[in-house]
Design a protein around this motif. Structure first.
Motif, PDB file in Angstrom:
ATOM      1  N   UNK A  79      -0.163   3.240  -6.914  1.00 18.90           N
ATOM      2  CA  UNK A  79      -0.650   1.995  -7.515  1.00 18.90           C
ATOM      3  C   UNK A  79      -2.169   2.001  -7.595  1.00 18.90           C
ATOM      4  N   UNK A  80      -2.672   1.313  -8.623  1.00 19.82           N
ATOM      5  CA  UNK A  80      -4.110   1.165  -8.797  1.00 19.82           C
ATOM      6  C   UNK A  80      -4.523  -0.182  -8.215  1.00 19.82           C
ATOM      7  N   UNK A  81      -5.347  -0.150  -7.183  1.00 21.34           N
ATOM      8  CA  UNK A  81      -5.771  -1.383  -6.528  1.00 21.34           C
ATOM      9  C   UNK A  81      -7.285  -1.398  -6.354  1.00 21.34           C
ATOM     10  N   UNK A  82      -7.866  -2.586  -6.488  1.00 21.39           N
ATOM     11  CA  UNK A  82      -9.292  -2.730  -6.216  1.00 21.39           C
ATOM     12  C   UNK A  82      -9.466  -3.206  -4.771  1.00 21.39           C
ATOM     13  N   UNK A  83     -10.698  -3.379  -4.356  1.00 16.83           N
ATOM     14  CA  UNK A  83     -10.967  -3.759  -2.963  1.00 16.83           C
ATOM     15  C   UNK A  83     -10.362  -5.110  -2.611  1.00 16.83           C
ATOM     16  N   UNK A  84     -10.416  -6.039  -3.542  1.00 17.40           N
ATOM     17  CA  UNK A  84      -9.849  -7.372  -3.288  1.00 17.40           C
ATOM     18  C   UNK A  84      -8.349  -7.289  -3.042  1.00 17.40           C
ATOM     19  N   UNK A  85      -7.657  -6.564  -3.903  1.00 19.91           N
ATOM     20  CA  UNK A  85      -6.209  -6.420  -3.744  1.00 19.91           C
ATOM     21  C   UNK A  85      -5.880  -5.715  -2.435  1.00 19.91           C
ATOM     22  N   UNK A  86      -6.645  -4.669  -2.135  1.00 19.57           N
ATOM     23  CA  UNK A  86      -6.366  -3.895  -0.917  1.00 19.57           C
ATOM     24  C   UNK A  86      -6.529  -4.753   0.329  1.00 19.57           C
ATOM     25  N   UNK A  87      -7.596  -5.515   0.398  1.00 20.04           N
ATOM     26  CA  UNK A  87      -7.815  -6.371   1.578  1.00 20.04           C
ATOM     27  C   UNK A  87      -6.689  -7.380   1.740  1.00 20.04           C
ATOM     28  N   UNK A  88      -6.241  -7.950   0.640  1.00 13.39           N
ATOM     29  CA  UNK A  88      -5.172  -8.941   0.682  1.00 13.39           C
ATOM     30  C   UNK A  88      -3.865  -8.309   1.156  1.00 13.39           C
TER      31      UNK A  88
END
Length: 211
Positions: A79-88
């Motif tokens: 999956x492609x995730x940004x920092x915001x998504x990863x932290x959540x």
């Protein structure tokens, strides 16, 4: 006729875990416990097993299956995730959530949504499933074990054996699970969107809890 293994819910027997993984590697379809309910699971790369899973669940190719992963170290492969998504995601895993994310090119086409190119990802909080994932060394394809026309998941491993013994290869009895599906959250947009309310709290996502 399906096999039936009784595994300790907190300290699963390594011998039985290895046997379960062998069945999965041989193309088997398995019912196993998770932190939300029982799930059907099979090998990531086994097209026939995935098709069998979809038939039992009554799902077509437009309905997402989930990748069950042991931890977030495997996330970037699928999956492609940004920092915001990863932290959540990190703040609530392992737990009873499926996250809908943009799929990478590593994800087999049959497992992602055909038009949206998304994938469901889940890090279950259950010792048996995590032990199987660790021994297997890669994700499983999974889906909440709801058999049409039922609308709630199967939660009794003995009932699962009776109803599905001619359709699946192994039932793993890890005791009763919460009889609720996982909560599905779509993280592909600017803000989280609730797809299905289940066992997981909606509070971490800023979503309203429903009665």
């Amino acid at each position: 006729m399906s096999q039936y293994f009784r595994l300790h819910p907190d300290n699963p027997q390594p011998r039985l875990v290895k046997q379960a993984v062998q069945i999965i590697n041989d193309g088997g379809l398995v019912a196993l416990p998770t932190d939300s309910s029982y799930a059907l699971a099979c090998h990531l790369d086994d097209k026939q097993a995935v098709e069998r899973l979809r038939r039992i669940r009554g799902l077509d190719e437009r309905q997402l299956l989930s990748l069950l992963v042991r931890d977030l170290s495997e996330l970037a492969n699928f999956a492609m995730v940004d920092n915001r998504q990863y932290r959540l995601i990190k703040s609530v895993t392992p737990g009873p959530y499926v996250f809908v994310l943009q799929a990478t090119k590593e994800v087999p086409r049959r497992l992602s949504h055909p038009s949206r190119k998304t994938i469901g990802l889940r890090v279950p909080d259950h010792a048996i499933t995590l032990a199987i994932l660790e021994e297997l060394g890669q994700p499983l394809i999974g889906s909440t074990l709801i058999v049409p026309p039922d609308t709630v998941p199967l939660n009794d491993p003995e009932e699962i054996r009776v109803r599905l013994e001619k359709q699946i290869d192994l039932v793993i009895d890890g005791g009763a699970c919460p009889c609720e599906p996982s909560t599905v959250i779509d993280l592909t947009g600017e803000t989280p969107v609730l797809v299905r309310a289940g066992r997981g709290s909606l509070a971490p996502f800023g979503l309203e809890e429903t009665a």
